[in-house]
Design a protein around this motif. Structure first.
Motif, PDB file in Angstrom:
ATOM      1  N   THR A 166      42.856  61.352  20.475  1.00  0.00           N
ATOM      2  CA  THR A 166      44.016  61.608  22.283  1.00  0.00           C
ATOM      3  C   THR A 166      43.196  61.114  23.086  1.00  0.00           C
ATOM      4  O   THR A 166      43.914  60.419  23.561  1.00  0.00           O
ATOM      5  CB  THR A 166      43.762  63.541  22.516  1.00  0.00           C
ATOM      6  N   GLU A 167      41.637  60.982  23.187  1.00  0.00           N
ATOM      7  CA  GLU A 167      41.628  60.326  24.189  1.00  0.00           C
ATOM      8  C   GLU A 167      41.335  58.830  23.546  1.00  0.00           C
ATOM      9  O   GLU A 167      41.800  58.292  24.912  1.00  0.00           O
ATOM     10  CB  GLU A 167      39.620  60.157  24.566  1.00  0.00           C
ATOM     11  N   LEU A 168      40.986  58.275  22.823  1.00  0.00           N
ATOM     12  CA  LEU A 168      42.365  56.507  22.697  1.00  0.00           C
ATOM     13  C   LEU A 168      43.409  56.922  23.107  1.00  0.00           C
ATOM     14  O   LEU A 168      43.201  55.959  23.211  1.00  0.00           O
ATOM     15  CB  LEU A 168      41.926  57.163  20.978  1.00  0.00           C
ATOM     16  N   ALA A 169      44.178  57.619  22.887  1.00  0.00           N
ATOM     17  CA  ALA A 169      45.142  57.362  23.034  1.00  0.00           C
ATOM     18  C   ALA A 169      45.608  57.016  24.434  1.00  0.00           C
ATOM     19  O   ALA A 169      46.099  55.822  25.063  1.00  0.00           O
ATOM     20  CB  ALA A 169      46.698  58.614  22.563  1.00  0.00           C
ATOM     21  N   HIS A 170      45.184  57.970  24.929  1.00  0.00           N
ATOM     22  CA  HIS A 170      45.190  57.616  26.574  1.00  0.00           C
ATOM     23  C   HIS A 170      44.436  56.477  27.332  1.00  0.00           C
ATOM     24  O   HIS A 170      44.757  55.406  27.650  1.00  0.00           O
ATOM     25  CB  HIS A 170      44.111  58.501  27.243  1.00  0.00           C
ATOM     26  N   ILE A 171      43.107  55.727  26.213  1.00  0.00           N
ATOM     27  CA  ILE A 171      42.222  54.978  26.561  1.00  0.00           C
ATOM     28  C   ILE A 171      43.748  53.495  26.161  1.00  0.00           C
ATOM     29  O   ILE A 171      43.929  52.547  26.886  1.00  0.00           O
ATOM     30  CB  ILE A 171      41.420  54.114  25.864  1.00  0.00           C
ATOM     31  N   ALA A 172      44.611  53.568  24.976  1.00  0.00           N
ATOM     32  CA  ALA A 172      44.970  52.707  24.384  1.00  0.00           C
ATOM     33  C   ALA A 172      46.167  52.227  25.508  1.00  0.00           C
ATOM     34  O   ALA A 172      46.816  51.106  25.587  1.00  0.00           O
ATOM     35  CB  ALA A 172      45.907  52.946  23.410  1.00  0.00           C
ATOM     36  N   SER A 173      46.839  53.731  26.134  1.00  0.00           N
ATOM     37  CA  SER A 173      48.291  53.056  27.124  1.00  0.00           C
ATOM     38  C   SER A 173      47.805  52.759  27.881  1.00  0.00           C
ATOM     39  O   SER A 173      47.957  51.808  28.922  1.00  0.00           O
ATOM     40  CB  SER A 173      48.440  54.995  27.069  1.00  0.00           C
TER      41      SER A 173
END
Ligand code: ADP
Ligand code: MG
Length: 643
Positions: A166-173
């Motif tokens: 989840t945290e990675l998805a935020h960073i990626a976005s």
């Protein structure tokens, strides 16, 4: 002695960090903005364990002079503002001088920086806000900031972090969207060593959109070009540049998202969440997509820096416009104009009535109220239950209105009781592909469910609705949602048994994914497999689909996968993952079901009715829409004044 004390810097910074650094992605945002402010042309972001273990940003910007390297960690230390007048003219992304001290107070941070003006650079190491090391060192020009163990000394905050993915998805976005805002710079994102995004400098936004989203998405978008509008008045108030300019991309009407995750708005190069502009966007799509669907939008609004106050929130994600109404109307009209120009008339029959009622649009005040809890991370709350939309104006987008209301003296049964919806099913706001509920006909109450088993099809209405008779009345069955229900239960049943029917594809289907979609795809790979997909990586941002659930036609495979990724992404930001398989089944069922405007022969109709009768919840589709409407014999008799 008095009781009031001035807090130490360490405590004050930790408090500021509470606002500025909410999660790893917010640290990335601040560091990325600093790199952009430093005039970098290349920015690399590396993360480990979703950014909890490590975030490292490397840039080739102007670096810091040795004397500044330590100063940068002082509270309210900034090179971007000199006096209070500058606050009205902020041209940089940062200005509060808060980010570095805040991040340094809640992590172990290393700064390595060199300005091209100096021959040696500086390394500064800080842990929990205390300087551990500061020394001269041989470094390339530019800045590297490494943040380790974020929140290691703030256990309360650490607990609120979601999963690594989840945290990675935020960073990626975040990185993806900053890369869209700055096409002339190159960006790279790596996670645990693997490359998630790598885009080289290009000359146009269009090229960058292509790099990031691929050709498939680009085809679904309308390029807004460049629209400008000049404002009048306020001669003496010192906005040197008197025009607002809008660029960007918005989706064609057929692209309908179930949430706002695909809306990105930049004001003067700053990624923001702004109610006014969100409203302008939805106003532009008013009567073009259903009220509960959202477009994809990538908007860049540029205006004089004196026109916007960015000093509204510590995380700088909100702005205030000096000319709010002007900005709103400009954005709405520009998008509307582009949508109108791009719309093929035949695919979107407009409703005969109600035409263009201004009242049909949600007033701005009501809209802002709906958005009251909608923060930058808007997906914290559980999904809202689907509200009955009968009272709202509904527009048939996919097909012309099929029904005329029955004579007013025909008695109407009560609407479908909530109890008939599938127990425990979470209803999602999804794009309404089924058209409006015909007014005046009531959905079927529980009492006559049995009658379903003895239905005889009489024919079809508009090749879309099966007309059937039973002893207790006349039935109208929506063939698409009926089949959807049948398939939905079938897929769920097969999944539970671990025996999904899958079809191998002759030619693998290649799909280009964004970084965030890629993360999502990996996260739910086991679920995708359980439902019948066989997916393999194919190049850096492409996947190859080798097999798909049996009922899904080849042409729909890509759409189903993208829909599932979007649902998964939305779910991940919300509550548990428990429903993902349920939602996958719903998505497959919807895509594989018999469409409306599709003639059926009597045998097929009878088959559909029999299969429907055998389902567990024959009265509503997986999204909660009614499947069958009934005119009870009694009401027919009453209507003809026979009783
Ligand atoms: P702000 O960005 O609001 O000024 P920050 O705490 O984010 O505050 O940064 C403090 C200062 O450190 C900046 O004003 C800038 O001078 C310097 N700085 C931070 N990051 C970089 C970088 N990547 N390259 C050059 N200078 C930087
Ligand atoms: Mg900053």
């Amino acid at each position: 002695m008095g009781r009031i004390r001035v807090l130490s810097d360490i405590v004050a910074n930790k408090i500021a960090a509470g606002e500025v650094v909410e999660r790893p992605a917010s640290a990335v945002k601040e560091l990325l903005e600093n790199s952009l402010d430093a005039g970098s042309s290349r920015v690399r972001v590396e993360a480990e364990a979703g950014g909890r273990r490590l975030i490292r940003i490397t840039d080739d910007g102007h670096g810091m002079l040795r004397d500044d390297a330590l100063l940068a960690f002082e509270r309210h230390a900034t090179s971007k503002l000199a006096d209070v007048h500058d606050l009205l003219q902020i041209a940089t992304l940062g200005f509060r001088g808060e980010a570095l001290p805040s991040i340094a107070s809640v992590s172990r941070l290393t700064l390595e920086t060199r300005s091209p003006e100096e021959t040696t650079g500086t390394t500064v190491e800080i842990a929990g806000g205390r300087i551990v090391r500061c020394e001269e060192s041989a470094l390339a020009a530019g800045t590297v900031i490494t943040v380790r163990d974020l929140f290691y000394n703030v256990p309360a905050r650490k607990k609120f972090l979601r999963t690594e993915q989840t945290e990675l998805a935020h960073i990626a976005s975040l990185v993806t969207h900053y890369s869209l805002a700055y096409p002339a710079k190159s960006f790279e994102l790596r996670h645990n060593g693997a490359e998630l995004l790598s885009v080289t400098a290009v000359s146009t936004l269009r090229d960058r959109v292509f790099q990031v989203f691929g050709s498939q998405t680009l085809e679904e978008l309308i390029d807004l070009g460049l629209t400008e509008r000049e404002f009048a008045g306020d001669e003496d108030e010192g906005s040197p540049q008197r025009t607002y300019a809008l660029r960007g991309f918005v989706s064609r009407p057929q692209v309908q998202k179930s949430n706002r995750n695909s809306i990105y708005v930049f004001v003067n190069g700053r990624l923001i969440r702004d109610r006014l502009l969100l409203h302008a966007l939805s106003a532009a799509y008013h009567q073009i997509i259903p009220p509960n669907a959202y477009p994809f939008a990538l908007l860049f609004l540029d205006c004089s820096v004196a026109e916007v106050d960015v000093n509204v929130h510590p995380s700088k994600t909100e702005v205030r416009f000096r000319r709010g109404t002007f900005a709103h109307d400009f954005v709405r009209d520009a998008i509307k104009g582009a949508l109108n120009a791009a719309r093929p008339v035949s695919s979107l029959p407009l409703p005969a009535s109600p035409p263009q009622q201004p009242a049909a649009q949600l007033p701005f005040s009501e809209f802002t109220q709906k958005l009251e809890n909608f923060a930058y991370e808007q997906q914290q709350q559980p999904p809202q239950p689907l509200q009955p939309t009968a009272a709202e104006p509904v527009i048939a987008l996919r097909q012309p209105a099929l029904f005329t209301p029955p004579a007013p003296d025909v008695t109407i049964a009560p609407p479908v009781p909530a109890a008939l919806m599938q127990p425990g099913s979470r209803q999602r706001r999804i794009p309404d592909t089924h058209g409006p509920l015909p007014p005046g006909l009531a959905a079927e109450p529980a009492a006559s469910l049995d009658a379903l088993r003895n239905l005889h099809p009489l024919g079809q209405l508009h090749d879309s609705f099966i007309i059937a008779a039973s002893a207790d009345g006349l039935w109208i069955i929506d063939q698409h949602v009926a089949h959807e229900r049948i398939l939905f239960e079938k897929v769920l049943r097969q999944m539970a048994l671990g025996q999904v029917e899958r079809q191998s594809l002759l030619m693998p289907i290649l799909l280009e994914l964004t970084a965030a979609q890629q993360v999502e795809c990996e996260r739910i790979s086991a679920d995708l497999e359980a439902v019948g997909f066989e997916i393999e990586p194919f190049g850096p941002r492409t996947i190859a689909v080798k097999a798909a659930p049996a009922d899904v036609s080849t042409g729909e495979v890509g759409r189903v996968i993208f829909e599932i990724l979007e649902i998964a992404d939305q779910e991940m930001r919300q509550t548990s993952f428990a429903d993902i398989r349920h939602d996958m089944a719903a998505s497959i069922a919807c895509r594989a079901a018999i469409k409306i405007n599709n003639p059926l022969d009597p045998r097929r109709m009878q088959w559909l009715l029999d299969e429907l009768a055998a389902t567990q919840f024959p009265m509503s589709c997986p999204h909660g829409r009614p499947i069958a409407l009934r005119y009870p014999t009694r009401e027919i008799l009453k209507g003809f004044h026979r009783i």
